[in-house]
Design an enzyme around this catalytic site. Structure first.
Site, PDB file in Angstrom:
ATOM      1  N   ASP A 177       0.847  -1.202   0.000  1.00  0.00           N
ATOM      2  CA  ASP A 177       0.000   0.000   0.000  1.00  0.00           C
ATOM      3  C   ASP A 177       0.878   1.246   0.000  1.00  0.00           C
ATOM      4  O   ASP A 177       0.547   2.265  -0.628  1.00  0.00           O
ATOM      5  CB  ASP A 177      -0.902  -0.003   1.247  1.00  0.00           C
ATOM      6  N   HIS A 219      -7.921  -1.172   8.904  1.00  0.00           N
ATOM      7  CA  HIS A 219      -6.945  -0.647   7.936  1.00  0.00           C
ATOM      8  C   HIS A 219      -7.206   0.856   7.797  1.00  0.00           C
ATOM      9  O   HIS A 219      -8.076   1.283   7.048  1.00  0.00           O
ATOM     10  CB  HIS A 219      -7.175  -1.393   6.618  1.00  0.00           C
ATOM     11  N   HIS A 226      -6.171   4.765   6.971  1.00  0.00           N
ATOM     12  CA  HIS A 226      -5.307   5.779   6.361  1.00  0.00           C
ATOM     13  C   HIS A 226      -5.441   7.029   7.222  1.00  0.00           C
ATOM     14  O   HIS A 226      -6.429   7.201   7.936  1.00  0.00           O
ATOM     15  CB  HIS A 226      -5.712   6.018   4.901  1.00  0.00           C
ATOM     16  N   CYS A 278      -4.069   4.966  -2.224  1.00  0.00           N
ATOM     17  CA  CYS A 278      -4.561   4.157  -3.337  1.00  0.00           C
ATOM     18  C   CYS A 278      -4.625   5.015  -4.602  1.00  0.00           C
ATOM     19  O   CYS A 278      -5.219   6.091  -4.583  1.00  0.00           O
ATOM     20  CB  CYS A 278      -5.942   3.601  -3.004  1.00  0.00           C
TER      21      CYS A 278
HETATM   22  P1  HMG Z   1      -8.941  -5.771 -16.384  1.00  0.00           P
HETATM   23  O1  HMG Z   1      -8.132  -4.947 -17.319  1.00  0.00           O
HETATM   24  O2  HMG Z   1     -10.414  -5.527 -16.269  1.00  0.00           O
HETATM   25  O3  HMG Z   1      -8.685  -7.312 -16.646  1.00  0.00           O
HETATM   26  O4  HMG Z   1      -8.285  -5.658 -14.973  1.00  0.00           O
HETATM   27  P2  HMG Z   1      -9.176  -8.259 -17.799  1.00  0.00           P
HETATM   28  O5  HMG Z   1      -9.643  -9.495 -17.105  1.00  0.00           O
HETATM   29  O6  HMG Z   1     -10.095  -7.543 -18.739  1.00  0.00           O
HETATM   30  O7  HMG Z   1      -7.787  -8.556 -18.565  1.00  0.00           O
HETATM   31  C1  HMG Z   1      -7.118  -7.569 -19.338  1.00  0.00           C
HETATM   32  C2  HMG Z   1      -5.649  -7.948 -19.460  1.00  0.00           C
HETATM   33  O8  HMG Z   1      -5.045  -7.849 -18.179  1.00  0.00           O
HETATM   34  C3  HMG Z   1      -5.428  -9.380 -19.943  1.00  0.00           C
HETATM   35  O9  HMG Z   1      -4.215  -9.390 -20.673  1.00  0.00           O
HETATM   36  C4  HMG Z   1      -5.206 -10.136 -18.661  1.00  0.00           C
HETATM   37  O10 HMG Z   1      -4.444 -11.305 -18.805  1.00  0.00           O
HETATM   38  C5  HMG Z   1      -4.451  -9.111 -17.836  1.00  0.00           C
HETATM   39  P3  HMG Z   1      -4.195  -9.310 -22.292  1.00  0.00           P
HETATM   40  O11 HMG Z   1      -5.025 -10.488 -22.731  1.00  0.00           O
HETATM   41  O12 HMG Z   1      -4.808  -7.973 -22.652  1.00  0.00           O
HETATM   42  O13 HMG Z   1      -2.744  -9.406 -22.627  1.00  0.00           O
HETATM   43  N1  HMG Z   1      -4.636  -9.335 -16.399  1.00  0.00           N
HETATM   44  C6  HMG Z   1      -3.632  -9.448 -15.511  1.00  0.00           C
HETATM   45  N2  HMG Z   1      -2.289  -9.372 -15.655  1.00  0.00           N
HETATM   46  C7  HMG Z   1      -1.545  -9.553 -14.526  1.00  0.00           C
HETATM   47  N3  HMG Z   1      -2.086  -9.798 -13.301  1.00  0.00           N
HETATM   48  C8  HMG Z   1      -3.416  -9.875 -13.152  1.00  0.00           C
HETATM   49  C9  HMG Z   1      -4.233  -9.698 -14.284  1.00  0.00           C
HETATM   50  N4  HMG Z   1      -5.576  -9.718 -14.460  1.00  0.00           N
HETATM   51  C10 HMG Z   1      -5.793  -9.507 -15.751  1.00  0.00           C
HETATM   52  N5  HMG Z   1      -3.933 -10.134 -11.943  1.00  0.00           N
HETATM   53  C11 HMG Z   1      -7.870  -6.051 -12.655  1.00  0.00           C
HETATM   54  C12 HMG Z   1      -8.876  -6.194 -13.808  1.00  0.00           C
HETATM   55  C13 HMG Z   1      -8.564  -6.381 -11.375  1.00  0.00           C
HETATM   56  C14 HMG Z   1      -6.717  -7.002 -12.896  1.00  0.00           C
HETATM   57  C15 HMG Z   1      -7.380  -4.572 -12.678  1.00  0.00           C
HETATM   58  O14 HMG Z   1      -8.461  -3.723 -12.531  1.00  0.00           O
HETATM   59  C16 HMG Z   1      -6.361  -4.270 -11.621  1.00  0.00           C
HETATM   60  O15 HMG Z   1      -5.282  -4.854 -11.596  1.00  0.00           O
HETATM   61  N6  HMG Z   1      -6.664  -3.306 -10.716  1.00  0.00           N
HETATM   62  C17 HMG Z   1      -5.700  -2.928  -9.718  1.00  0.00           C
HETATM   63  C18 HMG Z   1      -6.390  -2.330  -8.595  1.00  0.00           C
HETATM   64  C19 HMG Z   1      -5.414  -2.056  -7.463  1.00  0.00           C
HETATM   65  O16 HMG Z   1      -4.365  -2.671  -7.354  1.00  0.00           O
HETATM   66  N7  HMG Z   1      -5.815  -1.100  -6.603  1.00  0.00           N
HETATM   67  C20 HMG Z   1      -5.042  -0.775  -5.459  1.00  0.00           C
HETATM   68  C21 HMG Z   1      -5.165  -1.833  -4.410  1.00  0.00           C
HETATM   69  S1  HMG Z   1      -6.685  -1.734  -3.473  1.00  0.00           S
HETATM   70  C22 HMG Z   1      -6.284  -0.623  -2.215  1.00  0.00           C
HETATM   71  O17 HMG Z   1      -5.266   0.008  -2.248  1.00  0.00           O
HETATM   72  C23 HMG Z   1      -7.195  -0.539  -1.022  1.00  0.00           C
HETATM   73  C24 HMG Z   1      -6.641  -1.268   0.207  1.00  0.00           C
HETATM   74  O18 HMG Z   1      -5.378  -0.740   0.588  1.00  0.00           O
HETATM   75  C25 HMG Z   1      -7.621  -1.131   1.367  1.00  0.00           C
HETATM   76  C26 HMG Z   1      -8.058   0.316   1.633  1.00  0.00           C
HETATM   77  O19 HMG Z   1      -7.196   1.178   1.850  1.00  0.00           O
HETATM   78  O20 HMG Z   1      -9.262   0.527   1.605  1.00  0.00           O
HETATM   79  C27 HMG Z   1      -6.459  -2.767  -0.078  1.00  0.00           C
HETATM   80 MG    MG Z   2      -5.102   0.999   1.834  1.00  0.00          MG
END
Ligand code: HMG
Ligand code: MG
Length: 279
Positions: A15, A203, A205, A236
Site C-alpha cells: 500500500d 486498515h 489511512h 490508493c
Molecule cells: P482488467 O483490465 O479488467 O482485466 O483488470 P481483464 O480481465 O479484462 O484482462 C485484461 C488484461 O489484463 C489481460 O491481458 C489479462 O491477462 C491481464 P491481455 O489479454 O490484454 O494481454 N490481467 C492481468 N495481468 C496480470 N495480473 C493480473 C491480471 N488480471 C488480468 N492479476 C484487474 C482487472 C482487477 C486485474 C485490474 O483492474 C487491476 O489490476 N486493478 C488494480 C487495482 C489495485 O491494485 N488497486 C489498489 C489496491 S486496493 C487498495 O489500495 C485498497 C486497500 O489498501 C484497502 C483500503 O485502503 O481501503 C487494499
Molecule cells: Mg489501503
C-alpha cells in the site's frame, strides 16, 4: 487498555509503494522487506499480483518475492484480484493472499473495473483454488471519494459475502482516512453481530489525522489486528485524496509492549525507501 498482544500487518511495501510516481528499484523493495522482517513484525504485505498496466509500480511482484530472505515465523502476503493474479501468486510462493473489494459501487468500478457482486464472483475460484489462507479487504467502509458517506448497512453484506466464500480474515478499510472514532465504533458494533472479532483487522489511512484515535476505538471494541505502513507512506491510486496508511511506528507506540516490534529496526527499514519517495 487491555494487555492482549496486538498484531500489526505491515502493508508499506504494497500500500505504501503502489501510489509512488517514481519506480522504486526492485532491489530497494527487497532490502525494505528484508529490513522489516528483522523488526519483529509477523506479517508483511509484500506486493500485488494485479495488472501491471493498472499499477506499474508493483509489476515486479514476482521478482520481489524471489529476492527476499524469508524469516521463519513471518507471513509474506500479497494482493490477488482474480485467477490470473492467483496463478502468479502461487508461482511466487506467497504465504497468504488478499482479495479486495469495496462497500461503494463507484469505487469498485474505478479500482478494479467491476461491480462489488462481480468481484465476489471473481474471488470464488480464487478461494477454491487457493493453497493458503485468504484475507478479504473491504475498502471505502466509511467514506468513498466518489459517493461520500457509506453507511454500515452497505458494508455488512460485503463482509458476509467475503466470509461466505471462505475468507479467514476481513480487513475493514478507511481508504481515504475520513472516519472518526464514533463511526468506527458504530460499524464495529453491527459487524460484530455477524463476524467474530478475531477475524477483523482495521486498515486506517491517516489523511485527517484520525487514524490513531480510530485505532484506539477499534481496540476498545476488541480488535487486535491493525494494518499500517512503516513511515506512514502510501495511498490508493484509484482513491483521489487518499494519503498514507497510519504509521507502524505510531501504532507500536500506541500499543506499547503489546506488538513485539522494535522501533529502531522499523526506522532502519523506513530509511531504505525514504530517499526514493516523491511525496
Ligand atoms: P482488467 O483490465 O479488467 O482485466 O483488470 P481483464 O480481465 O479484462 O484482462 C485484461 C488484461 O489484463 C489481460 O491481458 C489479462 O491477462 C491481464 P491481455 O489479454 O490484454 O494481454 N490481467 C492481468 N495481468 C496480470 N495480473 C493480473 C491480471 N488480471 C488480468 N492479476 C484487474 C482487472 C482487477 C486485474 C485490474 O483492474 C487491476 O489490476 N486493478 C488494480 C487495482 C489495485 O491494485 N488497486 C489498489 C489496491 S486496493 C487498495 O489500495 C485498497 C486497500 O489498501 C484497502 C483500503 O485502503 O481501503 C487494499
Ligand atoms: Mg489501503
Amino acid at each position: 487498555m487491555s494487555a492482549d498482544p496486538i498484531k500489526i500487518v505491515e502493508v508499506g511495501p504494497r500500500d505504501g509503494l503502489q501510489n509512488e510516481k517514481s519506480i522504486i528499484p526492485t532491489e530497494t523493495k527487497i532490502a525494505f522487506v528484508d529490513a522489516l522482517s528483522s523488526s519483529g513484525l509477523t506479517e508483511i504485505e509484500v506486493s500485488s499480483f494485479v495488472s501491471p498496466k493498472w499499477v506499474p509500480q508493483l509489476a515486479d511482484a514476482l521478482e520481489v518475492f524471489r529476492g527476499i530472505t524469508r524469516v521463519p515465523g513471518v507471513v509474506y502476503s500479497a494482493l490477488v484480484p482474480n485467477e490470473v493474479g492467483l496463478d502468479r501468486a502461487i508461482e511466487a510462493k506467497v504465504d497468504k493472499f488478499s482479495v479486495f473489494t469495496a462497500a461503494s459501487e463507484t469505487f469498485s468500478q474505478k479500482n478494479v473495473g467491476a461491480s462489488i457482486a462481480e468481484t465476489i464472483k471473481r474471488f470464488r475460484p480464487v478461494l477454491q483454488r487457493s493453497p493458503v489462507p485468504v484475507r478479504g479487504y473491504v475498502s471505502t467502509a466509511f467514506y468513498c471519494p466518489y459517493e461520500g458517506k457509506i453507511e454500515p448497512n452497505a458494508v455488512v453484506p460485503v463482509i458476509e459475502d467475503l466470509l461466505d466464500i471462505g475468507c479467514v480474515e476481513i480487513s475493514i478499510g478507511d481508504t481515504i482516512g475520513k472516519a472518526i472514532p464514533e463511526e468506527v465504533t458504530r460499524l464495529l458494533e453491527v459487524t460484530l453481530d455477524i463476524c467474530p472479532v478475531e477475524k477483523i483487522a482495521m486498515h486506517f489511512h491517516d489523511t485527517f489525522g484520525n487514524a490513531i484515535a480510530n485505532s484506539s476505538a477499534s481496540e476498545r471494541m476488541g480488535v487486535r489486528v491493525f494494518d499500517s505502513s512503516a513511515g506512514g507512506i502510501g495511498g490508493c491510486p484509484f482513491a483521489p485524496g487518499a494519503t498514507g496508511n497510519v504509521s507502524t511506528t505510531a501504532l507500536v507506540r500506541l500499543f506499547e509492549g503489546r506488538t513485539g516490534i522494535s522501533l529502531e529496526k522499523l526506522e532502519e527499514a523506513a530509511k531504505i525507501v525514504r530517499p526514493f519517495l516523491t511525496r
